[in-house]
Design a protein around this motif. Structure first.
Motif, PDB file in Angstrom:
ATOM      1  N   PHE A 135       0.648  -1.383   0.124  1.00  0.00           N
ATOM      2  CA  PHE A 135       0.322  -0.012   0.000  1.00  0.00           C
ATOM      3  C   PHE A 135       0.692   1.610   0.093  1.00  0.00           C
ATOM      4  O   PHE A 135       0.794   2.619  -0.540  1.00  0.00           O
ATOM      5  N   ALA A 136       1.592   0.901   0.887  1.00  0.00           N
ATOM      6  CA  ALA A 136       3.205   2.120   0.417  1.00  0.00           C
ATOM      7  C   ALA A 136       3.677   2.465  -0.764  1.00  0.00           C
ATOM      8  O   ALA A 136       3.480   3.962  -0.651  1.00  0.00           O
ATOM      9  N   ASP A 137       3.485   1.565  -1.257  1.00  0.00           N
ATOM     10  CA  ASP A 137       3.814   2.090  -2.830  1.00  0.00           C
ATOM     11  C   ASP A 137       2.623   2.828  -3.602  1.00  0.00           C
ATOM     12  O   ASP A 137       2.862   3.833  -4.546  1.00  0.00           O
ATOM     13  N   LEU A 172       7.529 -10.874   3.129  1.00  0.00           N
ATOM     14  CA  LEU A 172       8.452  -9.966   4.040  1.00  0.00           C
ATOM     15  C   LEU A 172       8.554  -8.746   4.272  1.00  0.00           C
ATOM     16  O   LEU A 172       8.768  -8.945   5.976  1.00  0.00           O
ATOM     17  N   ILE A 173       7.351  -8.371   4.078  1.00  0.00           N
ATOM     18  CA  ILE A 173       7.108  -6.589   5.021  1.00  0.00           C
ATOM     19  C   ILE A 173       5.802  -6.903   5.191  1.00  0.00           C
ATOM     20  O   ILE A 173       5.906  -6.669   6.665  1.00  0.00           O
ATOM     21  N   GLN A 174       4.691  -7.270   4.963  1.00  0.00           N
ATOM     22  CA  GLN A 174       3.595  -8.084   5.472  1.00  0.00           C
ATOM     23  C   GLN A 174       3.690  -9.121   6.756  1.00  0.00           C
ATOM     24  O   GLN A 174       3.053  -8.489   7.735  1.00  0.00           O
ATOM     25  N   ALA A 183      -4.195   0.403  10.167  1.00  0.00           N
ATOM     26  CA  ALA A 183      -3.810   1.019   9.450  1.00  0.00           C
ATOM     27  C   ALA A 183      -4.451   2.029   8.459  1.00  0.00           C
ATOM     28  O   ALA A 183      -4.155   2.044   7.612  1.00  0.00           O
ATOM     29  N   VAL A 184      -5.648   2.155   9.556  1.00  0.00           N
ATOM     30  CA  VAL A 184      -6.226   3.031   8.915  1.00  0.00           C
ATOM     31  C   VAL A 184      -7.141   4.206   9.187  1.00  0.00           C
ATOM     32  O   VAL A 184      -7.077   5.151   7.824  1.00  0.00           O
ATOM     33  N   GLY A 185      -6.464   4.577  10.199  1.00  0.00           N
ATOM     34  CA  GLY A 185      -6.616   5.808  10.831  1.00  0.00           C
ATOM     35  C   GLY A 185      -7.208   6.743  11.019  1.00  0.00           C
ATOM     36  O   GLY A 185      -8.454   5.952  12.383  1.00  0.00           O
ATOM     37  N   ALA A 200      -4.461   4.132   5.828  1.00  0.00           N
ATOM     38  CA  ALA A 200      -5.430   4.287   4.663  1.00  0.00           C
ATOM     39  C   ALA A 200      -6.338   5.192   4.253  1.00  0.00           C
ATOM     40  O   ALA A 200      -6.992   5.604   3.013  1.00  0.00           O
ATOM     41  N   GLY A 201      -6.501   5.773   5.851  1.00  0.00           N
ATOM     42  CA  GLY A 201      -8.425   6.503   5.673  1.00  0.00           C
ATOM     43  C   GLY A 201      -7.902   7.807   6.199  1.00  0.00           C
ATOM     44  O   GLY A 201      -8.712   8.520   6.531  1.00  0.00           O
ATOM     45  N   GLY A 202      -6.955   8.315   5.723  1.00  0.00           N
ATOM     46  CA  GLY A 202      -6.511   9.847   5.999  1.00  0.00           C
ATOM     47  C   GLY A 202      -5.615   9.633   7.309  1.00  0.00           C
ATOM     48  O   GLY A 202      -5.766   8.554   8.579  1.00  0.00           O
ATOM     49  N   TYR A 223      -5.840  -1.760  -8.404  1.00  0.00           N
ATOM     50  CA  TYR A 223      -6.806  -2.647  -7.667  1.00  0.00           C
ATOM     51  C   TYR A 223      -6.458  -3.004  -6.044  1.00  0.00           C
ATOM     52  O   TYR A 223      -7.438  -2.800  -5.515  1.00  0.00           O
ATOM     53  N   LEU A 224      -5.354  -2.270  -5.184  1.00  0.00           N
ATOM     54  CA  LEU A 224      -5.305  -2.054  -4.906  1.00  0.00           C
ATOM     55  C   LEU A 224      -5.534  -0.842  -4.276  1.00  0.00           C
ATOM     56  O   LEU A 224      -6.162  -1.492  -2.627  1.00  0.00           O
ATOM     57  N   GLU A 225      -6.387  -0.120  -5.089  1.00  0.00           N
ATOM     58  CA  GLU A 225      -6.148   1.701  -4.251  1.00  0.00           C
ATOM     59  C   GLU A 225      -7.417   0.790  -4.009  1.00  0.00           C
ATOM     60  O   GLU A 225      -9.098   1.862  -3.604  1.00  0.00           O
ATOM     61  N   SER A 226      -8.510   0.271  -5.174  1.00  0.00           N
ATOM     62  CA  SER A 226      -9.941   0.078  -4.873  1.00  0.00           C
ATOM     63  C   SER A 226     -10.867  -0.618  -3.721  1.00  0.00           C
ATOM     64  O   SER A 226     -11.876  -0.719  -3.645  1.00  0.00           O
ATOM     65  N   ARG A 227      -9.967  -0.729  -2.856  1.00  0.00           N
ATOM     66  CA  ARG A 227     -10.228  -1.783  -2.107  1.00  0.00           C
ATOM     67  C   ARG A 227     -10.656  -2.991  -1.893  1.00  0.00           C
ATOM     68  O   ARG A 227     -11.355  -3.744  -0.732  1.00  0.00           O
ATOM     69  N   GLN A 228     -10.721  -3.723  -2.994  1.00  0.00           N
ATOM     70  CA  GLN A 228     -11.340  -5.370  -3.358  1.00  0.00           C
ATOM     71  C   GLN A 228     -10.196  -6.384  -3.404  1.00  0.00           C
ATOM     72  O   GLN A 228     -10.925  -7.530  -3.375  1.00  0.00           O
ATOM     73  N   SER A 229      -9.208  -5.248  -3.186  1.00  0.00           N
ATOM     74  CA  SER A 229      -7.902  -7.102  -3.360  1.00  0.00           C
ATOM     75  C   SER A 229      -7.540  -7.631  -1.393  1.00  0.00           C
ATOM     76  O   SER A 229      -8.218  -6.793  -0.848  1.00  0.00           O
ATOM     77  N   THR A 230      -7.269  -8.838  -1.996  1.00  0.00           N
ATOM     78  CA  THR A 230      -7.241  -9.155  -0.827  1.00  0.00           C
ATOM     79  C   THR A 230      -5.933  -9.876  -0.897  1.00  0.00           C
ATOM     80  O   THR A 230      -5.036  -9.804  -1.865  1.00  0.00           O
ATOM     81  N   GLY A 231      -5.094  -9.551   0.627  1.00  0.00           N
ATOM     82  CA  GLY A 231      -4.341 -10.947   0.599  1.00  0.00           C
ATOM     83  C   GLY A 231      -2.684 -10.028  -0.024  1.00  0.00           C
ATOM     84  O   GLY A 231      -3.177  -8.733   0.441  1.00  0.00           O
ATOM     85  N   LYS A 232      -1.893 -10.761  -0.969  1.00  0.00           N
ATOM     86  CA  LYS A 232      -0.728 -10.123  -1.248  1.00  0.00           C
ATOM     87  C   LYS A 232      -0.929 -10.011  -2.848  1.00  0.00           C
ATOM     88  O   LYS A 232      -1.743 -10.965  -3.954  1.00  0.00           O
TER      89      LYS A 232
END
Ligand SMILES: NC(=O)c1ccc[n+]([C@@H]2O[C@H](COP(=O)([O-])OP(=O)(O)OC[C@H]3O[C@@H](n4cnc5c(N)ncnc54)[C@H](OP(=O)(O)O)[C@@H]3O)[C@@H](O)[C@H]2O)c1
Length: 323
Positions: free
Chosen positions: A41-43, A120-122, A214-216, A239-241, A309-318
């Motif tokens: 998500f940081a990317d 690694l990161i997650q 990590a939503v905020g 992720a939510g501000g 896809y990641l920003e759409s909130r539809q993705s799961t896992g990696k």
């Protein structure tokens, strides 16, 4: 070499496949031929210019890879060409990357390149949230926000391995099923229900001992409302501000604690501890006690699609890119 490059910050459309010079190896570092690249998500924040590390335009995103060492720089004694490794790095969305030797983790034969990059990161973020930032164990209760995401699914599984009671929040019923399959005891769809009310109801008004947030902004204050006496809320993303500033005195009545966590504190400052925890998690994977969920792999050229896809909130896992 082929790489994903962006010349201006912005939406996923700024990411384009380009040709840039292959990096050279430098003292204390290794050159890696990338076989799988982790999307984080940081990317997406880095691409927007809103991450703590700012791009130096034109720049390339990416913080983790798995691949094979092609060359080692002067002074590197513990790694050699041909080794399969996972590594924390920068500009990972490319065919090759360079990583400082102390940020490289040898991959066991049992772990594929895709799993190495997914891990690694997650997984290490989840592990250290539970066991370094806090001391999760039997009898503790943990609330994991975005429980079907990359860090979230790892945190749910690792908290169960530690013997905790696990609550998860997700934004869709499809994600709720996945979090449950991965061990969450209770999953709350926070798009539909007030998660703090539900947690208080299920814990007899006591609340949970630990919240991984990590939503905020949308979850932070509500989280404090369902945090148990002496409970601990760890903020590790937004992720939510960003949440509103906190007046620490509101924590007094229940002696609660709020802290922050950032994995680079460990990977940069405590390499031995990082490696040790990676070996512990590899063992849990080998024993089948934690499983990685790689939802989708994309060709490197489709990095923009992966970000959408990641920003759409539809993705799961990696999500993984294959160069
Ligand atoms: N501090 C650290 O060292 C560290 C390390 C790794 C990751 N992180 C943070 O951990 C979080 C998860 O990272 P990840 O790579 O595993 O991603 P992820 O959880 O797979 O994907 C992001 C998830 O965030 C949730 N979300 C909530 N509000 C959102 C919004 N406004 N826009 C988009 N997504 C939103 C979504 O799940 P729901 O829809 O189910 O809520 C979404 O699926 C990120 O905030 C990331 O920055 C921090």
């Amino acid at each position: 070499m082929k790489a994903i490059v962006f010349a201006e910050t912005g939406g996923p459309e700024v990411l384009a496949l380009g040709d840039i010079p292959k990096p050279g190896v430098r003292p204390g570092a290794v050159l890696i031929k990338n076989h799988a690249i982790g999307v984080n998500f940081a990317d997406t924040r880095f691409r927007q210019g809103t991450y703590t590390v700012k791009p130096k335009l034109p720049d390339s995103p990416g913080m983790e890879v798995a691949g094979v060492i092609e060359a080692v720089g002067d002074g590197v004694t513990n790694l050699r060409p041909g080794m399969r490794v996972a590594a924390f790095t920068s500009r990972a969305y490319a065919e090759y990357c360079v990583s400082p030797a102390f940020m490289v983790i040898p991959l066991p034969d049992s772990v594929s390149f895709v799993d190495g990059a997914a891990f690694l990161i997650q997984v290490l973020t989840a592990y250290h949230l539970l066991h370094t930032a806090d001391s999760t164990g039997p009898g503790r209760s943990v609330l994991v926000h975005s429980a079907a995401g990359g860090v979230g699914l790892a945190a749910v599984q690792l908290a169960k391995v530690a013997g905790a009671r696990v609550f998860g929040t997700v934004s869709s019923d499809a994600k709720a099923g996945l979090a449950t399959e991965n061990g969450a005891d209770t999953v709350i769809n926070y798009a539909r229900e007030k998660f703090a009310d539900e947690v208080l109801r299920l814990t007899g008004d006591r609340g949970v001992d630990l919240i991984l947030d990590a939503v905020g902004k949308p979850t932070f204050e509500e989280g404090l409302r369902c945090l148990a006496p002496f409970g601990h809320l760890v903020l590790y993303g937004r992720a939510g501000g960003a949440p509103d500033p906190l007046n620490v005195s509101v924590l007094s009545p229940k002696s609660q604690k709020v802290s922050a966590f950032s994995l680079p504190t460990l990977t940069r400052g405590f390499p031995d501890k990082t490696r040790e925890s990676a070996e512990r998690c590899f063992a849990l994977m080998r024993e089948g006690r934690i499983k990685l969920h790689v939802a989708k792999t994309f060709p490197l050229a489709q990095a923009a699609e992966a970000h959408r896809y990641l920003e759409s909130r539809q993705s799961t896992g990696k999500l993984i890119l294959i160069p």
